[in-house]
Design an enzyme around this catalytic site. Sequence first.
Site, PDB file in Angstrom:
ATOM      1  N   LYS A  44       0.803  -1.222   0.000  1.00 21.61           N
ATOM      2  CA  LYS A  44       0.000   0.000   0.000  1.00 21.61           C
ATOM      3  C   LYS A  44       0.837   1.274   0.000  1.00 21.61           C
ATOM      4  O   LYS A  44       0.311   2.348  -0.308  1.00 21.61           O
ATOM      5  CB  LYS A  44      -0.946  -0.015   1.207  1.00 21.61           C
ATOM      6  CG  LYS A  44      -1.983  -1.117   1.139  1.00 21.61           C
ATOM      7  CD  LYS A  44      -3.056  -0.766   0.126  1.00 21.61           C
ATOM      8  CE  LYS A  44      -4.168  -1.767   0.125  1.00 21.61           C
ATOM      9  NZ  LYS A  44      -5.400  -1.220  -0.408  1.00 21.61           N
TER      10      LYS A  44
HETATM   11  C1  LIG Z   1      -3.577  -6.999   3.814  1.00 21.22           C
HETATM   12  C2  LIG Z   1      -4.278  -6.586   2.584  1.00 21.22           C
HETATM   13  N1  LIG Z   1      -4.490  -7.492   1.645  1.00 21.22           N
HETATM   14  C3  LIG Z   1      -5.144  -7.202   0.515  1.00 21.22           C
HETATM   15  C4  LIG Z   1      -5.635  -5.930   0.275  1.00 21.22           C
HETATM   16  C5  LIG Z   1      -6.395  -5.680  -1.009  1.00 21.22           C
HETATM   17  O1  LIG Z   1      -5.653  -4.892  -1.913  1.00 21.22           O
HETATM   18  P1  LIG Z   1      -6.397  -3.866  -2.834  1.00 21.22           P
HETATM   19  O2  LIG Z   1      -7.043  -2.851  -1.942  1.00 21.22           O
HETATM   20  O3  LIG Z   1      -5.350  -3.257  -3.689  1.00 21.22           O
HETATM   21  O4  LIG Z   1      -7.418  -4.605  -3.621  1.00 21.22           O
HETATM   22  C6  LIG Z   1      -5.442  -4.952   1.232  1.00 21.22           C
HETATM   23  C7  LIG Z   1      -6.020  -3.621   1.037  1.00 21.22           C
HETATM   24  O5  LIG Z   1      -6.447  -2.964   1.934  1.00 21.22           O
HETATM   25  C8  LIG Z   1      -4.737  -5.267   2.407  1.00 21.22           C
HETATM   26  O6  LIG Z   1      -4.510  -4.363   3.350  1.00 21.22           O
END
Ligand SMILES: Cc1ncc(COP(=O)(O)O)c(C=O)c1O
Length: 453
Positions: A44
Site C-alpha cells: 500500500k
Molecule cells: C492486507 C491486505 N491485503 C489485501 C488488500 C487488497 O488490496 P487492494 O485494496 O489493492 O485490492 C489490502 C487492502 O487494503 C490489504 O490491506
Amino acid sequence: MKVYNNILETIGNTPLVKINKMTKDIEATVLAKVETTNPGNSVKDRMAVKMVEEAEKQGLIKPGGTIIEGTSGNTGMGLALVATIKGYKLICVLSDKQSKEKMDILRAVGAEVVVCPTNVEPEDPRSYYSVSKRLAEETPNSWYVNQYDNLANREAHYETTGPEIWEQTDGKITHFVVGVGTGGTISGVGKYLKEKNPDIKILGIDTYGSVFKKYHETGIFDENEIYPYITEGIGEDILPKNVDFDVIDHFEKVTDKDAAIYTRKIALDEGIFVGNSAGSAMKGILQMKDMFKKDDVVVVLFHDHGSRYVGKMFNNDWMRDRGFLEEAHKSASDLLENHKDQPLVTVGVEELVSHAVAKMRQFKISQIPVTKDGEFVGLIDETALINHIVDNEKVKDEPIGSIMGPKLPIVKPSASIKELSKLINKDVPAVLVDLGDNKYHIVTRHDVISAMA
Ligand SMILES: Cc1ncc(COP(=O)(O)O)c(C=O)c1O
C-alpha cells in the site's frame, strides 16, 4: 555514496520469490511478489504516495493540511510515511475488526486513529465510510483520500507493480493471483499485464461475505452475499471504483479458516512471514490448481507483513477460539503418549464388584474394561457403580458381570480426535485402542478434552 533522499524513495522493487513446498502438487512455477520489503511493510505504500502526489497536483491538499482516510491499516501506514515526509497531519478511521497491532503501529507513526463498529451498513453514520467522510467535511484544510474510488490507487500499480512483475518474469507470467479489497492492486497490475499480453489470466481472491464474485459472474449486487467475516484486507460490501471487473478473469472465494491456516503455513513451509490475505491467496491457488499447466508461471502478490497478525492468525488461543486450529491431526496414539508406560487395568467378569472398587482407588481411574477369556465383554464405570451401591450396599459382593455396562468401542491407533469425540458421549466414557498383538490401551473422555484444551 548510494543514498535515498528520503524513505519514500525506497518504495517498490520488491523481490519475486519462488514458492516450493506449498505448491508441490502444482506443476506450474509459482512465484510470490513479497511486498513486505516496502518501508511501511506493505504494497500500500505504492498507492499512498501516488494518491497524495495526485492530490497535490490537483490542489486538493495544501501544505500543513490534514489527510483523512478510512483504512484497514496498511494504507494508513503508507499515508503516515508520506504525511511525515511531506509535512501533513493524518487521521485514520478503522473498523473495530482490524488487529490491535495495526492500530498501535499507526499511532506509532504519528497518525490519529478513530475506531468504528464493523457490523453496520456502509450508509450508517457510525460506519467507517461515513465517519471518514464526516471528519473530512468538518476538518478545515483537509483532504479525504477515499482509496476505494480514488483511481490514483490503481494507477500506482499500473505504473510500478505491474511493470516490475513483467520485467522480473521476463514476460513469462501466465497468471496473476491476488486478494481484492479496494481493487487497486488487481486492476492496476491486471491492466498493465493484459496490455503486454492479453492471454495472461487475472485471478482475484475473494472472501465469503463479500459481493465481488457474484457481481463479477452475474452482474448482480446481491446483499445476501454480505455478512461479517474474519479475513483481513480483502472482500467488500461495496463496489469500489478501483475494481475494474473487465480485467479480472475469475474470482475464487476462500474461507476464513483456510485463510488463517494458510497464513501460518506460508511462514512455516516457506519462511515468508506475511499477512492474512497472502494465506487466502495461497489457498486460492491450491483450489484453482487445475487451471495451471506445467510451463505456466503464476505470480501471487503477498500484500503485507505477518507481524501485524501476531495477536490473531499467529496466536494459538485466537485460532482455537474460532475453531481454526487443526486439532484433528492428533490421533489416538498421540493421546496414549501420556500413559503408555502404565498397563491397561482390567477386571474379570467373575471378580467381585469390591475388587473393581479397590482397583479404581489404587490406580486413580474412573472406568475399567471387563474381560472374559481374554475378550472385552463390558465396562465398569464410576458413575454407574456409585448408583448401584447407593441402591444396594450388598452389590459389592456380587460378580462384576451382574452390573457391568456395555463394552467400549475399539479403534485403531490412527483414529483422529474427531473420530474419538464422535464415539465418546455421556454413555460411552472411553474407547479402547487396538495396538496389535492382542495389546490394548484406553483413551478416556478426560484425555480427549485435555488434548483439545
Ligand atoms: C492486507 C491486505 N491485503 C489485501 C488488500 C487488497 O488490496 P487492494 O485494496 O489493492 O485490492 C489490502 C487492502 O487494503 C490489504 O490491506
